[in-house]
Scaffold this motif. Structure first.
Motif, short mmCIF file in Angstrom:
data_model
loop_
_atom_site.label_atom_id
_atom_site.label_comp_id
_atom_site.label_asym_id
_atom_site.label_seq_id
_atom_site.Cartn_x
_atom_site.Cartn_y
_atom_site.Cartn_z
N LYS A 51 -11.93 25.14 -62.62
CA LYS A 51 -13.29 24.62 -62.37
C LYS A 51 -13.23 23.45 -61.40
CE LYS A 51 -17.72 23.97 -63.25
NZ LYS A 51 -18.67 24.67 -62.42
N ALA A 52 -12.27 22.55 -61.58
CA ALA A 52 -12.13 21.40 -60.68
C ALA A 52 -11.86 21.86 -59.25
CB ALA A 52 -11.02 20.47 -61.17
N GLU A 53 -11.03 22.88 -59.11
CA GLU A 53 -10.72 23.41 -57.78
C GLU A 53 -11.94 24.07 -57.15
OE1 GLU A 53 -7.21 23.60 -56.20
OE2 GLU A 53 -7.38 21.81 -57.42
N LEU A 54 -12.68 24.84 -57.95
CA LEU A 54 -13.89 25.49 -57.42
C LEU A 54 -14.94 24.47 -57.02
CD1 LEU A 54 -14.25 28.53 -59.86
CD2 LEU A 54 -13.61 28.61 -57.43
N THR A 55 -15.05 23.39 -57.78
CA THR A 55 -15.99 22.33 -57.43
C THR A 55 -15.59 21.69 -56.11
OG1 THR A 55 -16.50 21.93 -59.76
CG2 THR A 55 -16.99 20.14 -58.23
N TRP A 56 -14.30 21.40 -55.95
CA TRP A 56 -13.81 20.85 -54.69
C TRP A 56 -14.12 21.81 -53.53
CZ3 TRP A 56 -10.48 22.79 -51.05
CH2 TRP A 56 -10.14 21.92 -50.01
N LEU A 57 -13.87 23.08 -53.75
CA LEU A 57 -14.08 24.08 -52.72
C LEU A 57 -15.55 24.13 -52.30
CD1 LEU A 57 -12.76 26.35 -51.04
CD2 LEU A 57 -13.32 27.91 -52.91
N LYS A 58 -16.44 24.14 -53.27
CA LYS A 58 -17.87 24.19 -52.95
C LYS A 58 -18.31 22.92 -52.22
CE LYS A 58 -22.45 25.05 -54.81
NZ LYS A 58 -23.26 25.35 -55.99
N ASN A 59 -17.91 21.77 -52.74
CA ASN A 59 -18.29 20.50 -52.11
C ASN A 59 -17.72 20.36 -50.70
OD1 ASN A 59 -19.73 19.76 -54.39
ND2 ASN A 59 -18.07 18.55 -55.24
N SER A 60 -16.56 20.94 -50.46
CA SER A 60 -15.95 20.89 -49.13
C SER A 60 -16.58 21.90 -48.17
CB SER A 60 -14.44 21.17 -49.23
OG SER A 60 -13.82 20.21 -50.03
N THR A 61 -17.09 22.98 -48.71
CA THR A 61 -17.62 24.06 -47.88
C THR A 61 -19.06 23.83 -47.44
OG1 THR A 61 -16.15 25.64 -48.96
CG2 THR A 61 -18.03 26.56 -47.80
N ILE A 62 -19.87 23.23 -48.28
CA ILE A 62 -21.28 23.06 -47.95
C ILE A 62 -21.49 22.36 -46.60
CG2 ILE A 62 -23.42 21.90 -48.68
CD1 ILE A 62 -22.81 22.94 -51.50
N PRO A 63 -20.79 21.26 -46.31
CA PRO A 63 -20.97 20.65 -44.98
C PRO A 63 -20.55 21.60 -43.84
CG PRO A 63 -19.87 19.12 -46.46
CD PRO A 63 -19.95 20.43 -47.17
N LEU A 64 -19.52 22.40 -44.09
CA LEU A 64 -19.08 23.35 -43.05
C LEU A 64 -20.13 24.42 -42.79
CD1 LEU A 64 -15.33 23.84 -44.08
CD2 LEU A 64 -16.22 22.61 -42.09
N LEU A 65 -20.85 24.84 -43.84
CA LEU A 65 -21.87 25.87 -43.67
C LEU A 65 -23.07 25.35 -42.88
CD1 LEU A 65 -21.77 27.55 -47.18
CD2 LEU A 65 -20.85 28.43 -45.02
N LYS A 66 -23.14 24.05 -42.68
CA LYS A 66 -24.21 23.43 -41.89
C LYS A 66 -23.71 23.05 -40.49
CE LYS A 66 -26.21 21.53 -46.11
NZ LYS A 66 -26.55 20.32 -46.88
N ASN A 67 -22.45 23.35 -40.21
CA ASN A 67 -21.81 22.96 -38.96
C ASN A 67 -21.75 24.15 -38.01
OD1 ASN A 67 -19.53 22.62 -37.08
ND2 ASN A 67 -19.23 20.68 -38.16
N THR A 68 -22.43 24.04 -36.87
CA THR A 68 -22.50 25.17 -35.94
C THR A 68 -21.13 25.51 -35.34
OG1 THR A 68 -23.18 23.66 -34.17
CG2 THR A 68 -24.93 24.83 -35.35
#
Length: 173
Positions: A51-68
């Motif tokens: 769960k801790a790893e998945l949380t890190w992954l999601k938190n790290s990915t969200i800014p990337l999904l907003k990055n063109t």
């Protein structure tokens, strides 16, 4: 005799209940994870990730999904804020598993239980499971690290996923 039968039925039922609650070992968790990955059921494979790893992954990915730059590099369609906010941790793992393996035309090969060589306990909360490389048998063994979260063994993110995220974070900023 009537009571004896009821007692036998009760004992049998209780033993099945107790067996059903038995926790999977770190090796069994790793095998189940690899089966899901081999079958390209990445969303389901996320159930075996910490769960801790998945949380890190999601938190790290969200800014990337907003990055063109990130989206353009991987030829991904932009998502709306609403679509991004609806993504689950399993959705995010599914995305990275696809990016890490399928975009690179990699696979998990022909996983079978005897690919697992063994496990080494570092301590009561951390175990390392050693697996024969199943994509290319001439490569070295792969180690999966599992942590105990609330009495259940969970896999830390595979290095290829964590590494890919960290690289894209660096080049997209």
């Amino acid at each position: 005799m009537k009571y004896f039968t009821k007692i036998i039925i009760l004992i049998t039922f209780m033993s099945f209940t107790a067996l059903g609650k038995e926790q999977m070992t770190a090796t069994e968790i790793t095998g189940s994870f690899l089966n899901e990955m081999k079958s390209k059921n990445y969303f389901n494979a996320a159930n075996f990730i910490s769960k801790a790893e998945l949380t890190w992954l999601k938190n790290s990915t969200i800014p990337l999904l907003k990055n063109t730059t990130f989206l353009d590099t991987l030829e991904l369609e932009p998502l709306t804020e609403g679509e991004i906010s609806e993504l689950t941790e399993s959705d995010i793992f599914d995305l990275w598993a696809m990016l890490a393996w399928e975009f690179r035309d990699k696979s998990f090969g022909t996983y079978k239980p005897d690919n697992i060589i063994g496990e080494v306990a570092e301590n009561a909360k951390t175990v390392h499971v050693v697996v024969r490389d199943i994509a290319n048998e001439s490569h070295e063994a792969v180690v999966y690290t599992l942590v105990n979260e609330n009495g259940l063994w969970k896999i830390k993110l595979p290095r290829i996923v964590r590494g890919a995220v960290e690289i894209y974070q660096r080049v997209s900023t």
